[in-house]
Enzyme design. Structure first.
Site, PDB file in Angstrom:
ATOM      1  N   GLY A 150       6.304  -0.609  -6.061  1.00  0.00           N
ATOM      2  CA  GLY A 150       6.108  -2.073  -5.847  1.00  0.00           C
ATOM      3  C   GLY A 150       4.678  -1.968  -4.979  1.00  0.00           C
ATOM      4  O   GLY A 150       4.600  -0.907  -4.382  1.00  0.00           O
ATOM      5  N   ALA A 187     -11.579   5.416  -7.840  1.00  0.00           N
ATOM      6  CA  ALA A 187     -11.209   3.904  -7.459  1.00  0.00           C
ATOM      7  C   ALA A 187     -11.644   2.887  -8.693  1.00  0.00           C
ATOM      8  O   ALA A 187     -12.782   2.790  -8.919  1.00  0.00           O
ATOM      9  CB  ALA A 187     -11.968   3.435  -6.117  1.00  0.00           C
ATOM     10  N   SER A 240      -0.370   4.808  -2.626  1.00  0.00           N
ATOM     11  CA  SER A 240      -1.654   5.463  -2.634  1.00  0.00           C
ATOM     12  C   SER A 240      -1.534   6.610  -1.596  1.00  0.00           C
ATOM     13  O   SER A 240      -2.383   7.734  -1.654  1.00  0.00           O
ATOM     14  CB  SER A 240      -2.489   4.389  -2.074  1.00  0.00           C
ATOM     15  N   ASP A 244      -6.700   5.343  -8.796  1.00  0.00           N
ATOM     16  CA  ASP A 244      -6.032   4.545  -7.898  1.00  0.00           C
ATOM     17  C   ASP A 244      -6.891   2.955  -8.269  1.00  0.00           C
ATOM     18  O   ASP A 244      -7.941   2.923  -7.826  1.00  0.00           O
ATOM     19  CB  ASP A 244      -6.106   4.695  -6.467  1.00  0.00           C
ATOM     20  N   GLU A 248     -16.542   5.156  -7.947  1.00  0.00           N
ATOM     21  CA  GLU A 248     -15.986   4.038  -8.344  1.00  0.00           C
ATOM     22  C   GLU A 248     -16.415   3.714  -9.716  1.00  0.00           C
ATOM     23  O   GLU A 248     -17.425   3.902 -10.023  1.00  0.00           O
ATOM     24  CB  GLU A 248     -16.638   2.974  -7.298  1.00  0.00           C
ATOM     25  N   SER A 300       4.337   0.041  -1.233  1.00  0.00           N
ATOM     26  CA  SER A 300       5.636   1.129  -1.368  1.00  0.00           C
ATOM     27  C   SER A 300       4.991   2.402  -0.828  1.00  0.00           C
ATOM     28  O   SER A 300       6.042   3.054  -0.754  1.00  0.00           O
ATOM     29  CB  SER A 300       6.246   0.992  -2.615  1.00  0.00           C
ATOM     30  N   HIS A 358      -8.556   1.733   2.982  1.00  0.00           N
ATOM     31  CA  HIS A 358      -8.423   2.821   2.023  1.00  0.00           C
ATOM     32  C   HIS A 358      -9.270   3.859   2.299  1.00  0.00           C
ATOM     33  O   HIS A 358      -9.042   5.147   2.349  1.00  0.00           O
ATOM     34  CB  HIS A 358      -8.201   2.397   0.778  1.00  0.00           C
ATOM     35  N   ARG A 361      -9.117   8.176   4.069  1.00  0.00           N
ATOM     36  CA  ARG A 361      -9.425   9.379   3.642  1.00  0.00           C
ATOM     37  C   ARG A 361     -10.724   9.924   4.361  1.00  0.00           C
ATOM     38  O   ARG A 361     -11.393   9.382   4.935  1.00  0.00           O
ATOM     39  CB  ARG A 361     -10.285   9.316   2.288  1.00  0.00           C
TER      40      ARG A 361
END
Length: 179
Positions: free
Chosen positions: A14, A38, A20, A84, A66, A17, A54, A58
């Protein structure tokens, strides 16, 4: 490059959760220089801030790519790559043409997504796909949302069937459901 490093992992769960973060930890355990692919399209400022958060999590060891739709245009041979996420990628495929999204059959988008997934994962690489379990809630009263939930569920099943490993994230806890 390691000989035959091909592996597919699917991390699902979900919203919020821990998917990632788990994917990033796994990638870093497998490579000192992983790739982060991404798929997000930036819709508004709030979403832009999520993306920035995000990116800040990293470090510089990551190669960031991207790509909203054509995953296979990127050569990741010999690399560990986090994708992701599948949900945003499917959203981009569905909304590629806003007029088509109202009439385009889910089966057409699903076939496009499967073919692109197969082209991308034909490379000798380690793939870590992040996705959402959006169908775990109630049935939406919105027809487009129901169509998207079907699309997402079927694509998740497709990836899970091809995956070597599937991890379900629940409240930050990983549950190995296929390994």
């Amino acid at each position: 490059m390691r000989p035959n490093m091909k592996k597919i992992t699917l991390i699902t769960g979900g919203q919020r959760s821990g998917k990632s973060q788990k994917a990033e930890e796994l990638a870093l355990s497998l490579s000192e220089t992983p790739v982060y692919l991404a798929t997000a399209h930036i819709w508004d400022e709030e979403f832009r801030q999520r993306v920035v958060a995000h990116q800040q999590r990293r470090g510089p060891q990551w190669t960031n790519i991207e790509e909203e739709q054509k995953l296979s245009r990127h050569d990741v041979t010999g690399r560990v790559v986090v994708i992701d996420c599948v949900t945003l990628w499917l959203t981009n495929l569905l909304y590629n043409n806003s007029e088509a999204s109202e009439t385009q059959e889910v089966s057409e988008v699903l076939q496009t997504a499967k073919a692109e997934f197969d082209r991308f994962t034909a490379q000798d690489a380690t793939f870590i796909f992040v996705t959402n379990e959006i169908g775990s809630g109630g049935v939406s009263t919105n027809a487009l949302q129901r169509r998207f939930t079907d699309l997402q569920g079927w694509m998740n099943q497709y990836i899970a069937a091809k995956a070597d490993e599937v991890i379900l994230m629940v409240s930050g806890i990983p549950l190995n459901i296929k390994h």
